[in-house]
Design a protein around this motif. Sequence first.
Motif, PDB file in Angstrom:
ATOM      1  N   THR A  97       0.928  -1.252  -0.053  1.00 26.86           N
ATOM      2  CA  THR A  97      -0.071  -0.015  -0.057  1.00 26.86           C
ATOM      3  C   THR A  97       0.792   1.214   0.048  1.00 26.86           C
ATOM      4  O   THR A  97       1.951   1.344   0.724  1.00 26.86           O
ATOM      5  CB  THR A  97      -0.888  -0.024   1.340  1.00 26.86           C
ATOM      6  OG1 THR A  97      -1.465  -1.444   1.520  1.00 26.86           O
ATOM      7  CG2 THR A  97      -2.008   1.018   1.116  1.00 26.86           C
ATOM      8  N   PRO A  98       0.628   2.332  -0.948  1.00 30.74           N
ATOM      9  CA  PRO A  98       1.290   3.587  -1.023  1.00 30.74           C
ATOM     10  C   PRO A  98       1.111   4.377   0.304  1.00 30.74           C
ATOM     11  O   PRO A  98       0.046   4.479   0.554  1.00 30.74           O
ATOM     12  CB  PRO A  98       0.949   3.954  -2.279  1.00 30.74           C
ATOM     13  CG  PRO A  98      -0.521   3.747  -2.391  1.00 30.74           C
ATOM     14  CD  PRO A  98      -0.807   2.300  -1.920  1.00 30.74           C
ATOM     15  N   ILE A  99       2.190   4.966   0.717  1.00 25.54           N
ATOM     16  CA  ILE A  99       2.049   5.967   1.826  1.00 25.54           C
ATOM     17  C   ILE A  99       3.147   7.084   1.352  1.00 25.54           C
ATOM     18  O   ILE A  99       3.922   6.927   0.550  1.00 25.54           O
ATOM     19  CB  ILE A  99       2.358   5.422   3.070  1.00 25.54           C
ATOM     20  CG1 ILE A  99       4.046   5.125   3.358  1.00 25.54           C
ATOM     21  CG2 ILE A  99       1.545   4.376   3.570  1.00 25.54           C
ATOM     22  CD1 ILE A  99       4.293   4.792   4.750  1.00 25.54           C
ATOM     23  N   SER A 100       3.017   8.182   1.935  1.00 22.13           N
ATOM     24  CA  SER A 100       3.879   9.435   1.715  1.00 22.13           C
ATOM     25  C   SER A 100       4.333  10.032   2.970  1.00 22.13           C
ATOM     26  O   SER A 100       3.442  10.125   3.963  1.00 22.13           O
ATOM     27  CB  SER A 100       3.141  10.908   1.073  1.00 22.13           C
ATOM     28  OG  SER A 100       2.749  10.323  -0.295  1.00 22.13           O
ATOM     29  N   ILE A 101       5.676  10.195   2.924  1.00 20.46           N
ATOM     30  CA  ILE A 101       6.406  10.599   4.408  1.00 20.46           C
ATOM     31  C   ILE A 101       7.132  11.886   3.962  1.00 20.46           C
ATOM     32  O   ILE A 101       8.081  12.088   3.034  1.00 20.46           O
ATOM     33  CB  ILE A 101       7.269   9.465   4.725  1.00 20.46           C
ATOM     34  CG1 ILE A 101       6.652   8.244   5.020  1.00 20.46           C
ATOM     35  CG2 ILE A 101       7.992  10.014   6.211  1.00 20.46           C
ATOM     36  CD1 ILE A 101       7.718   7.071   5.476  1.00 20.46           C
ATOM     37  N   GLY A 102       6.952  12.863   4.874  1.00 18.61           N
ATOM     38  CA  GLY A 102       8.031  14.152   5.003  1.00 18.61           C
ATOM     39  C   GLY A 102       7.412  15.133   4.111  1.00 18.61           C
ATOM     40  O   GLY A 102       6.271  15.167   3.270  1.00 18.61           O
ATOM     41  N   THR A 103       8.144  16.236   3.955  1.00 13.72           N
ATOM     42  CA  THR A 103       8.218  17.429   3.037  1.00 13.72           C
ATOM     43  C   THR A 103       9.403  17.943   2.496  1.00 13.72           C
ATOM     44  O   THR A 103      10.315  17.921   2.946  1.00 13.72           O
ATOM     45  CB  THR A 103       7.638  18.562   4.038  1.00 13.72           C
ATOM     46  OG1 THR A 103       6.692  18.189   4.918  1.00 13.72           O
ATOM     47  CG2 THR A 103       7.154  19.812   3.043  1.00 13.72           C
ATOM     48  N   PRO A 104       9.550  17.734   0.794  1.00 14.41           N
ATOM     49  CA  PRO A 104       8.392  17.539  -0.022  1.00 14.41           C
ATOM     50  C   PRO A 104       8.083  15.744   0.291  1.00 14.41           C
ATOM     51  O   PRO A 104       9.005  15.184   0.908  1.00 14.41           O
ATOM     52  CB  PRO A 104       8.778  17.605  -1.430  1.00 14.41           C
ATOM     53  CG  PRO A 104      10.267  17.566  -1.115  1.00 14.41           C
ATOM     54  CD  PRO A 104      10.784  18.163   0.371  1.00 14.41           C
ATOM     55  N   PRO A 105       6.741  15.373  -0.067  1.00 13.51           N
ATOM     56  CA  PRO A 105       6.525  13.954   0.215  1.00 13.51           C
ATOM     57  C   PRO A 105       7.357  12.898  -0.712  1.00 13.51           C
ATOM     58  O   PRO A 105       7.810  13.087  -1.658  1.00 13.51           O
ATOM     59  CB  PRO A 105       4.885  13.758  -0.392  1.00 13.51           C
ATOM     60  CG  PRO A 105       4.766  14.974  -1.105  1.00 13.51           C
ATOM     61  CD  PRO A 105       5.780  16.095  -0.658  1.00 13.51           C
ATOM     62  N   GLN A 106       7.930  12.140   0.474  1.00 14.31           N
ATOM     63  CA  GLN A 106       8.644  10.967  -0.115  1.00 14.31           C
ATOM     64  C   GLN A 106       7.468   9.510  -0.264  1.00 14.31           C
ATOM     65  O   GLN A 106       7.157   9.398   0.778  1.00 14.31           O
ATOM     66  CB  GLN A 106       9.789  10.574   0.673  1.00 14.31           C
ATOM     67  CG  GLN A 106      10.608  11.812   0.822  1.00 14.31           C
ATOM     68  CD  GLN A 106      11.905  11.321   1.960  1.00 14.31           C
ATOM     69  OE1 GLN A 106      12.512  10.278   1.922  1.00 14.31           O
ATOM     70  NE2 GLN A 106      12.452  12.508   2.451  1.00 14.31           N
ATOM     71  N   ASP A 107       7.367   9.137  -1.507  1.00 13.07           N
ATOM     72  CA  ASP A 107       6.425   8.004  -1.494  1.00 13.07           C
ATOM     73  C   ASP A 107       7.236   6.604  -1.305  1.00 13.07           C
ATOM     74  O   ASP A 107       7.919   6.447  -2.146  1.00 13.07           O
ATOM     75  CB  ASP A 107       5.804   8.208  -3.100  1.00 13.07           C
ATOM     76  CG  ASP A 107       4.847   9.248  -3.390  1.00 13.07           C
ATOM     77  OD1 ASP A 107       5.047   9.875  -4.153  1.00 13.07           O
ATOM     78  OD2 ASP A 107       4.712   9.870  -2.060  1.00 13.07           O
ATOM     79  N   LEU A 108       6.432   5.686  -0.500  1.00 10.14           N
ATOM     80  CA  LEU A 108       6.938   4.324  -0.432  1.00 10.14           C
ATOM     81  C   LEU A 108       5.761   3.581  -0.538  1.00 10.14           C
ATOM     82  O   LEU A 108       4.589   3.917  -0.311  1.00 10.14           O
ATOM     83  CB  LEU A 108       7.796   4.367   1.029  1.00 10.14           C
ATOM     84  CG  LEU A 108       9.166   5.012   0.990  1.00 10.14           C
ATOM     85  CD1 LEU A 108       8.987   6.457   1.489  1.00 10.14           C
ATOM     86  CD2 LEU A 108       9.860   4.062   2.292  1.00 10.14           C
ATOM     87  N   ILE A 109       5.941   2.314  -0.683  1.00  9.73           N
ATOM     88  CA  ILE A 109       4.969   1.205  -0.611  1.00  9.73           C
ATOM     89  C   ILE A 109       5.174   0.194   0.235  1.00  9.73           C
ATOM     90  O   ILE A 109       6.330  -0.354   0.451  1.00  9.73           O
ATOM     91  CB  ILE A 109       4.936   0.425  -2.000  1.00  9.73           C
ATOM     92  CG1 ILE A 109       4.485   1.630  -3.242  1.00  9.73           C
ATOM     93  CG2 ILE A 109       3.816  -0.545  -2.149  1.00  9.73           C
ATOM     94  CD1 ILE A 109       4.719   0.952  -4.566  1.00  9.73           C
ATOM     95  N   VAL A 110       4.275  -0.005   1.441  1.00  5.24           N
ATOM     96  CA  VAL A 110       4.689  -0.813   2.518  1.00  5.24           C
ATOM     97  C   VAL A 110       3.504  -1.773   2.880  1.00  5.24           C
ATOM     98  O   VAL A 110       2.458  -1.665   2.168  1.00  5.24           O
ATOM     99  CB  VAL A 110       4.799   0.181   3.897  1.00  5.24           C
ATOM    100  CG1 VAL A 110       6.038   1.194   3.720  1.00  5.24           C
ATOM    101  CG2 VAL A 110       3.224   0.834   4.099  1.00  5.24           C
TER     102      VAL A 110
END
Length: 407
Positions: A97-110
């Motif tokens: 499932t995709p999530i975004s972390i931080g500014t600017p957003p860093q996209d990861l799939i967890v």
Amino acid sequence: MLLYPTLLTAAFAATGMAAAAPAHTTGNKGTASLVQVRNPNFEFRHGPLALAKAYQKFGAPIPEDLRAAVARFRRNQKRQTGTVETDAEKHDVEYLTPISIGTPPQDLIVDFDTGSSDLWVFSTEMAAKDIKGQAVYDPNNSSTSEKLQGSTWQITYGDGSSSSGDVYLDTVTIGNLTVPNQAVEAAKKVSDEFTDDPNNDGLLGLGFSSINTVQPTPQNTFFDNVKKNLDTPLFTTDLKHGAPGSYNFGYIDPAAYIGNISWTPVDNSQGFWGFTSPGYAVGTETLRNHSISGIADTGTTLLLLPKSIVKAYYSEVQGAQYDSSQGGYVFPCSPTPPDFVFGVNNGIVTVPGDMVLYAPIDSANQNCFGGIQSDTGIGFSIFGDVALKTSFVVFDAGGLQLGWAAK
Ligand SMILES: O=C(c1ccc(-c2ccco2)nc1O)N(Cc1ccccn1)C1CC1
């Protein structure tokens, strides 16, 4: 696309505005008069809020007591809901499932994991040799990251895999839900099982925060942090066989299931979504009374049950046998084995036989590894993806209950 209207509606609901109600336009070409449609959901009228908006509109300072009244009102507004799509890997081994972390957003799939309670991700703090294709979180590349000084984490999973590292607070967004100061556990070390899984950038625990491994101070899960903003403190899973499923937060989508939801109380004393099933049946036989205590765990692939039940099931599968070289029950891939049924309160959940056909063990596709295996040594049963993907499941932290429905 199903998800879009839901998100759009949810987004509008969050502002208290109606979702873009169809505009009734009349008038000549180039002109349009829009008859407004009262928003049926816009039931709250709040004096201080209206007054504060009036001050704001004319640039007048807002008196402290008025500001406090508005803040209290906003805090009490629970209008958020969210949906995020989750994708099954080959053989539904895990749902990413995709999530975004931080500014600017860093996209990861967890991997969303209701059987654990740490949000940890591959990070730039790991040795390069341990990263093979995964996306990594770089806290130094986020203007909103803040190191949680002195905090560390370490987790060992039931399959022997493990990971560890340190901790940052940063903004995490899932679907249209954002938590500004979520504990993000940056990995420094991961075991080979994670390094060798290129599609998985980490885990997002949806278990109870009581088993979060951060030391010296355990941290809240994303769900624990976001639930105060949700219309209702629950999330639902709709995992599918070899197709994208979804996690919804804050609402039960009536279109996502059929029939009634069977509710059963949750025992979260071990930090898991624990429950007790009253019995089981093989194929079309009647339910046998047999208490099964287990957990609903999206992070475990198979359905792990007491040895006696597993033996009873496979005794009705032609050619089934325990294959020590495979470490589990194996049987001919055809014919399709019987369904497995387990009770949830007064209802039942049916795991279709073709879901028990978990995966061929050889390229000749003659013999298949069973989706039902023994829970020996764990101490409780695990209703993993093989059980969950047959159902629409409600993880209700408010009522501390699990709801299972057919779909
Ligand atoms: O992997 C885990 C698992 C998850 C979290 C934690 C943990 C330790 C500390 C905090 O969380 N410990 C686990 O072991 N399974 C599934 C499982 C599968 C197979 C065998 C044993 N178990 C937990 C949910 C039951």
